[in-house]
Design an enzyme around this catalytic site. Structure first.
Site, short mmCIF file in Angstrom:
data_model
loop_
_atom_site.label_atom_id
_atom_site.label_comp_id
_atom_site.label_asym_id
_atom_site.label_seq_id
_atom_site.Cartn_x
_atom_site.Cartn_y
_atom_site.Cartn_z
CG HIS A 164 -1.65 -1.24 1.48
ND1 HIS A 164 -2.88 -1.55 0.93
CD2 HIS A 164 -1.29 -2.34 2.20
CE1 HIS A 164 -3.26 -2.76 1.33
NE2 HIS A 164 -2.31 -3.27 2.10
CB SER A 285 13.26 22.40 -15.71
OG SER A 285 12.50 23.59 -15.82
CE LYS A 291 11.66 19.53 -11.71
NZ LYS A 291 10.27 19.34 -12.13
CD GLU A 298 8.34 12.21 -15.69
OE1 GLU A 298 7.76 12.74 -14.76
OE2 GLU A 298 9.08 12.83 -16.48
#
Ligand code: ARG
Length: 472
Positions: A164, A285, A291, A298
């Site tokens: 979980h 970025s 970043k 992804e």
């Protein structure tokens, strides 16, 4: 060519047609824009067919030689970028036939004896997919190896195990990675199974009913490396199960990759901080200079939808189609090609990611398992080993955890006296038993995360992956 018919593929039709196609319909109908992908397979199939026709005495030997030479010339022209059929050719089959006739003259018109585009396209698709299946297996194996190398490097590294997405029990990191190797192995087995049904030859089923031409289907099938021929001509030209099966197997590959991708994305976050992405596999970025983004996992996660979608599209395409060939089948190509390309690329991207795109932060990982309650089950197991019934021990530890949470401390921070107050069975050895390393080591059951067990598995996989075959 039909007299008076201008434009479009009408030239391919019999003299029944008097008019050429409407230009929009001509483009709408054409598959040449994507089925040129089948060129090599179309040539291979035609060469085998031409040779078979000669060996059966349907055409002369010299004619077969001319046909094969012409087909090989087309292969060469294509390799040199000189074979560029257009919309008017409709599809790869017509394009090849026309070029062949232009190259070798009227003998080229004999190639289509005893076959139809219906059995031809089915043959091409199967030959194409058979090769691609072998390619995907190669990349899956490479990803397994990349994961295995990481597992080998991290035999003693620990990582929190979750259920979980809540801290559950500490794990050996290698054990976590090995779980994906197992999934990929099932994927490889499934694809191998798909290959068995892909490798059946429909050629010679002709349009739908077979042919009066005395052909030898087994000969072409054997020449093309097929294991068997379709027993029923109607089934042969209208079976697209293999496209569905491939997309289903590829969908599971993608689902597995997506799960792994999701973990890497989380691990690379500041919150987890379990992996460091290398510059070669991460992006920045355009706005935020600090970043480093996990674009690769992804994209893999995002591309799943395409493959799942193709599975759905193919099932829907087949559903309700009467026997035998229907033009709907032309829709199988883009779905299959894209399902393959996407899956193959994602497997390779993930392989590169694990080969050189990320580094596990050992300190951070080992430290992560120190500061939680993921050793609670082990306190209960400790009592069980000393004769306390499990449910009773479980209740007791639950209460201890609550007390610790109230006091803002960890289990290992309780003193022996405090433990003894809770239950007289606790002894001085409890603290050692609660150390994450001891907790992991203790899980020696078969398939468990115990370091010894994991080492055994790593050795097993090293042996298995040395061999390129799928078999266990
Ligand atoms: N381009 C067609 C396809 O991909 C080839 C078969 C055409 N057969 C036919 N009967 N129109 O399905």
């Amino acid at each position: 060519m039909a007299g008076g018919v201008t434009g479009g593929a009408a030239g391919a039709w019999s003299d029944r047609f008097e008019q050429g196609l409407h230009p929009f319909i001509e483009a709408f109908n054409a598959s040449i824009g994507f089925d040129l992908m089948l060129l090599q397979e179309d040539l291979d199939g035609s060469i085998a067919h031409a040779r078979m026709l000669a060996s059966c005495g349907v055409i002369a030997e010299e004619e077969a030689v001319q046909l094969v030479d012409g087909l090989e010339t087309i292969r060469l022209e294509a390799a040199e970028g000189r074979f560029n059929p257009g919309i008017a050719d409709e599809d790869v089959h017509f394009a090849v036939e026309r070029r062949l006739i232009a190259l070798v003259g009227s003998v080229g018109k004999k190639l289509h004896t005893g076959r139809s585009r219906n059995d031809q396209v089915g043959t091409d698709m199967r030959l194409w997919l058979r090769r691609r299946l072998d390619e995907i297996d190669h990349y899956l194996q490479r990803l397994q190896r990349a994961l295995l190398d990481q597992a080998d490097r991290h035999q003693t590294t620990m990582i929190p195990g979750y259920t979980h997405l809540q801290r559950a029990q500490p794990l050996c990191l290698a054990h976590h990675l090995l779980a994906y190797i197992e999934m990929l192995q099932r994927d490889r087995e499934r694809l191998e199974d798909v290959r068995r049904r892909v490798n059946i030859c429909p050629l010679g089923a002709a349009a739908l009913a077979g042919t009066p031409v005395p052909i030898d289907r087994r000969r072409t099938a054997e020449n093309l490396g097929f294991d068997a021929i379709y027993a029923n001509s109607l089934d042969a030209v209208s079976d697209r199960d293999f496209c569905v099966e491939f997309s289903a197997a590829a969908s599971l590959v993608m689902a597995h990759l997506s799960r792994l991708a999701e973990e890497v994305i989380a691990w690379a976050s500041e919150e987890f901080g379990f992996v460091q992405l290398s510059d070669r596999c991460a992006t920045g970025s355009s706005l935020m200079p600090q970043k480093k983004n996990p674009d690769v996992p992804e994209l893999v996660r995002g591309k799943c939808g395409r493959v799942f979608g193709h599975l759905q599209g193919l099932l829907t395409m087949i559903k309700g189609l009467p026997l035998a060939y229907n033009k709907d089948f032309q829709e199988d190509k883009e779905a299959l090609f894209d399902a393959y390309r996407t899956t193959r690329d994602c497997v390779e991207a993930m392989a590169i990611l694990f080969e050189e795109g990320l580094e596990f932060r050992i300190e951070r990982l080992n430290q992560a398992v120190e500061s939680d309650f993921s050793n609670s089950t082990d306190v209960a197991d400790y009592l069980v080993a000393r004769g306390v019934p499990f449910r009773e021990a479980y209740q007791l530890v639950g209460a201890v955890v609550r007390r610790c949470l109230d006091q803002g401390c960890l289990l290992r921070e309780l003193s022996l006296e405090q433990w003894k107050e809770l239950h007289p069975a606790f002894e001085a050895d409890l603290h050692d038993a609660l150390a994450p390393r001891a907790v992991v080591s203790a899980r020696r059951s078969e398939g468990g995360t115990g370091f010894d067990r994991v080492q055994e598995q790593i050795m097993l996989w090293q042996k298995r992956l040395k061999d390129s075959a799928v078999g266990r």
